[in-house]
Scaffold this active site. Structure first.
Site, PDB file in Angstrom:
ATOM      1  N   GLY A  36       0.133 -13.084 -14.664  1.00  0.00           N
ATOM      2  CA  GLY A  36      -0.098 -12.053 -13.642  1.00  0.00           C
ATOM      3  C   GLY A  36      -0.942 -10.903 -14.168  1.00  0.00           C
ATOM      4  O   GLY A  36      -1.461 -10.113 -13.391  1.00  0.00           O
ATOM      5  N   VAL A  38      -2.524  -7.505 -15.914  1.00  0.00           N
ATOM      6  CA  VAL A  38      -2.304  -6.074 -15.647  1.00  0.00           C
ATOM      7  C   VAL A  38      -1.921  -5.872 -14.180  1.00  0.00           C
ATOM      8  O   VAL A  38      -1.014  -5.120 -13.850  1.00  0.00           O
ATOM      9  CB  VAL A  38      -3.562  -5.249 -16.004  1.00  0.00           C
ATOM     10  CG1 VAL A  38      -3.412  -3.802 -15.554  1.00  0.00           C
ATOM     11  CG2 VAL A  38      -3.821  -5.311 -17.500  1.00  0.00           C
ATOM     12  N   LYS A  48       2.272   0.177  -6.506  1.00  0.00           N
ATOM     13  CA  LYS A  48       2.518   0.200  -5.057  1.00  0.00           C
ATOM     14  C   LYS A  48       4.002   0.284  -4.740  1.00  0.00           C
ATOM     15  O   LYS A  48       4.388   0.900  -3.745  1.00  0.00           O
ATOM     16  CB  LYS A  48       1.913  -1.046  -4.393  1.00  0.00           C
ATOM     17  CG  LYS A  48       0.599  -0.909  -3.746  1.00  0.00           C
ATOM     18  CD  LYS A  48      -0.627  -0.416  -4.406  1.00  0.00           C
ATOM     19  CE  LYS A  48      -0.878   0.691  -5.250  1.00  0.00           C
ATOM     20  NZ  LYS A  48      -1.909   0.559  -6.267  1.00  0.00           N
ATOM     21  N   GLY A 181      -9.407  12.011 -12.924  1.00  0.00           N
ATOM     22  CA  GLY A 181      -8.976  11.982 -11.517  1.00  0.00           C
ATOM     23  C   GLY A 181      -9.574  10.819 -10.757  1.00  0.00           C
ATOM     24  O   GLY A 181     -10.121  10.992  -9.665  1.00  0.00           O
ATOM     25  N   GLY A 266     -10.722   5.323 -17.231  1.00  0.00           N
ATOM     26  CA  GLY A 266     -11.509   4.113 -17.040  1.00  0.00           C
ATOM     27  C   GLY A 266     -11.026   2.967 -17.912  1.00  0.00           C
ATOM     28  O   GLY A 266     -10.076   3.121 -18.690  1.00  0.00           O
ATOM     29  N   ASP A 306     -12.318  -8.485 -14.870  1.00  0.00           N
ATOM     30  CA  ASP A 306     -12.694  -7.232 -15.543  1.00  0.00           C
ATOM     31  C   ASP A 306     -13.571  -7.458 -16.782  1.00  0.00           C
ATOM     32  O   ASP A 306     -14.352  -6.572 -17.134  1.00  0.00           O
ATOM     33  CB  ASP A 306     -11.434  -6.465 -15.980  1.00  0.00           C
ATOM     34  CG  ASP A 306     -10.736  -5.760 -14.819  1.00  0.00           C
ATOM     35  OD1 ASP A 306     -11.128  -6.007 -13.653  1.00  0.00           O
ATOM     36  OD2 ASP A 306      -9.814  -4.977 -15.081  1.00  0.00           O
ATOM     37  N   HIS A 439      -4.371  -2.230  21.223  1.00  0.00           N
ATOM     38  CA  HIS A 439      -4.088  -0.844  21.592  1.00  0.00           C
ATOM     39  C   HIS A 439      -2.597  -0.684  21.815  1.00  0.00           C
ATOM     40  O   HIS A 439      -1.995  -1.536  22.476  1.00  0.00           O
ATOM     41  CB  HIS A 439      -4.830  -0.462  22.877  1.00  0.00           C
ATOM     42  CG  HIS A 439      -4.487   0.912  23.346  1.00  0.00           C
ATOM     43  ND1 HIS A 439      -5.027   2.034  22.760  1.00  0.00           N
ATOM     44  CD2 HIS A 439      -3.623   1.349  24.298  1.00  0.00           C
ATOM     45  CE1 HIS A 439      -4.522   3.109  23.351  1.00  0.00           C
ATOM     46  NE2 HIS A 439      -3.671   2.723  24.284  1.00  0.00           N
TER      47      HIS A 439
END
Ligand code: NAI
Length: 453
Positions: A36, A38, A48, A181, A266, A306, A439
């Site tokens: 799985g 990172v 989350k 940030g 980063g 990545d 809607h």
């Protein structure tokens, strides 16, 4: 002897292994730490779960705005962390079961590429050599650790945390300082702010949330300032000791007290120790260089996720994995990055896809930008007392197509999918006008914005 060996079991790696096996290839997946990667263990999913608890807590605290009265509301950080561990266990179990059912062999150990012999790639793991026709490298990334005095010592002492350690804290910090940030920094700042920590963000640039539309990042900053977060922008961290973070702002040295510091400036591709040099695999600016088929300069050796740099997100890794495997299976497939959604799960959420006003102008595109407050959606008004969300859409005048959508609002993370489909498919504005939206839904805001062009 395998058809495909995959190195790394993060989203890119496990999906590549599953797809290769589904395509009839005998596949081996090698992972040194946890299935799985990172995303499942120390990134997307655990954050989350924390943010959802914070959102519920926040909702309960401010329930009176909606006529809901609750007393003695509290949040139990330990219980939140416990639930996070349970969620990870369930999802990792699901991925392991899927790999098993697809008959992917999985080995726990560090893979090192040794070279090629008789046209087969050789990979060493736990002292044994495994061979395959194709190799997919999905080695992921790690957090950048800058050579700022005090950072390494802080990481050793536990004063400085990365995305890994911050998810394991037993107690919330009293004074939490976030360096950077961006996405990770803002999500963790949001969580600890909600549960009562005093949060300060120190950011090098003059705005938060990186490449996010400037107006939207400004709204997010204001929202969080109202909630008590202090932002120091255009601030360069100069040193850390075990009590303070020192930074330079407007030519002056300032300091902020911390009992924990999050380093979120980063990610860096994992390329060291994999034996890439044994196959002379090209590395460019620290990342494995691939073409649009995800193949490296070495035939039959692919890289995804990545470790190839670019947009370092789980959902790009998934697609890159499919592109690599499709090419291995002899199906033509090319990677495109024109409609990659990006989401920051703060409260309110930020989501975007495609061109921003700034990026479109830089490319010399002739665009119309339309902005609407989210109040144009009845459902948004019903559920967001005093909400300050907006949507900004970017339309290409020449082709009459939607090329970018940017939102700050609750549900933005889910709404963006509709926008992704429209941007990716390049359907005309006239065709979008014929789409029926449910809607009342917050998603109707996209239709509203299109009709007010
Ligand atoms: P990031 O690139 O999002 O943000 C890093 C921030 O640190 C930037 O704003 C940068 O200007 C700032 N910075 C760099 N050096 C600095 C310094 N010395 N002092 C102060 N500020 C400095 O990186 P982050 O937040 O670490 O996230 C890493 C990766 O994880 C990203 O690639 C992101 O896509 C991914 N991620 C995605 C999530 C999502 O999709 N919701 C959630 C969490 C992570």
């Amino acid at each position: 002897m395998y058809d495909v060996i995959v190195i790394g079991a993060g989203p890119g790696g496990y999906l590549a292994a599953e797809r290769a096996a589904e395509g009839g290839k005998k596949t081996l997946l090698i992972e040194k730490e946890h299935i799985g990667g990172v995303c499942l263990n120390e990134g997307c999913i655990p954050t989350k779960t924390l943010l959802y608890s914070a959102k519920l807590y926040d909702g309960a605290l401010h329930g009176d705005k909606y006529g809901v009265k609750a007393e003695k509301i509290s949040i139990d950080h330990k219980a939140v962390i416990k639930r996070k561990d349970k969620v990870i266990k369930t999802l990792v179990g699901g991925v392991s079961a899927a790999l098993k059912s697809k008959k992917v062999d999985v080995i726990t150990g560090s893979a090192v590429i040794k070279g090629k012999k008789d046209g087969k790639v050789q990979v060493e793991v736990n002292g044994e050599i495994k061979e395959s026709t194709y190799l997919i490298i999905a080695s992921g990334s790690d957090s950048v650790k800058p050579p700022i005095p005090g950072v390494l010592e802080g990481l050793e002492s536990g004063f400085v945390l990365t995305n890994k350690e911050v998810l394991k804290l037993d107690e919330p910090p009293k004074e939490f300082v976030v360096i950077g940030g961006g996405v990770i920094g803002l999500e963790m700042a949001s969580y600890f702010n909600s549960i009562g920590s005093k949060v300060t963000v120190v950011e090098m640039l003059d705005k938060i949330a990186g490449p996010t539309d400037a107006k939207i990042s400004g709204i997010l900053k204001k929202e969080y300032e109202k909630k008590g977060i202090t932002f120091n922008l255009s601030s360069r961290v100069t040193k850390l000791d075990n009590e303070y973070v020192y930074f330079e702002k407007d030519g002056k040295e300032e300091k902020v007290k911390a009992d924990k510091v999050l380093l979120s400036i980063g990610r860096r591709a994992n390329t060291i120790g994999l034996g890439l040099e044994n196959l002379n695999i090209f590395i460019e600016r620290g990342c494995i260089k691939v073409d649009e088929r995800q193949e490296t300069n070495v035939a039959n050796v692919y890289a995804v996720g990545d470790c190839v740099g670019g947009i370092m997100l789980a959902h790009t890794a998934y697609r890159e994995a499919e592109v690599a495997v499709n090419n291995i299976l002899g199906k033509k497939d090319r990677m495109k990055y024109n409609a990659v959604p990006s989401v920051i799960y703060t409260n309110p959420e930020i989501a975007s896809v495609g061109e921003s006003e700034e990026s479109a102008k830089e490319k010399g595109m002739d665009v119309i930008v339309k902005e609407l407050p989210m109040q144009y959606s009845g459902r948004y008004v019903a559920e967001n007392e005093g909400g300050s969300g907006i949507i900004r859409i970017v339309v290409d005048k020449k082709w009459n197509t939607l090329v970018g959508v940017h939102m700050i609002a609750n549900y933005a993370s889910e709404l963006i999918l509709g926008a992704v489909t429209m941007v990716e498919s390049q359907i005309s504005i006239d065709e979008i006008k014929k789409i029926i939206f449910p809607h009342p839904s917050v998603g109707e805001i996209i239709r509203e914005a299109i009709f007010t062009l």
